[in-house]
Enzyme design. Structure first.
Site, PDB file in Angstrom:
ATOM      1  CB  CYS A 228      -0.782   4.516  -6.331  1.00 23.58           C
ATOM      2  SG  CYS A 228      -0.487   3.372  -4.972  1.00 23.58           S
TER       3      CYS A 228
ATOM      4  CB  CYS B 206       2.446   3.049  -5.976  1.00 22.09           C
ATOM      5  SG  CYS B 206       1.157   1.808  -6.133  1.00 22.09           S
TER       6      CYS B 206
END
Length: 154
Positions: free
Chosen positions: A70, A67
């Site tokens: 993230c 991600c």
């Protein structure tokens, strides 16, 4: 009396109110209870932190290595740890390695932040945030939780 879980060995440690928890070391393994960085946890360690942290909140970042947002938020979350500890324990849960734990928390989008107080979720949000936004969101959620809490003796 506050209680924290050692990120190194998982032991619960009490911290007397008059002593600085930032200087505390684990009674079992001798490692510092706080090091200014979020602790990586698996499902079992997360459960221990939720069950045994007393007198402080637990802020969980649910993320995944693939991600992009993230990965972009990781340094911001680490910076927030330096500001929020010891009143808030910051943890990171890899949703790819622990999909059942993430599902059990109801996480549907990452990065996701979940704030726990006395083991119970009190706030959640998702999306990339700066360190300042993480700190402000956490303080606001804790203030709202305190405002909702029943007052003793009234």
């Amino acid at each position: 009396m506050r209680q924290f879980v050692c990120p190194a060995c998982g032991a619960a440690n009490r911290a007397p109110d008059g002593k600085d928890p930032l200087a505390a070391k684990c009674g079992r393994c001798g490692e510092p209870l706080f090091n200014g960085h979020p602790a990586e946890v698996d499902a079992k360690a997360l459960a221990a932190h939720r069950a045994s942290t007393k007198g402080a909140a637990v802020l969980l970042d649910v993320w995944a290595p693939w991600c992009g947002p993230c990965r972009a938020m990781a340094p911001n979350f680490a910076e927030a740890a330096k500001i929020l500890e010891p009143g808030v324990r910051l943890l990171k849960l890899n949703s790819e390695a622990e999909p059942q734990a993430a599902m059990g928390l109801g996480v549907s989008g990452i990065p996701a932040l979940l704030l726990f107080l006395d083991g119970q979720p009190i706030a959640r949000t998702a999306g990339l945030m700066s360190a300042q936004q993480i700190v402000a969101w956490t303080h606001q959620a804790l203030a709202q939780a305190q405002a909702r809490a029943p007052r003793g003796g009234r």
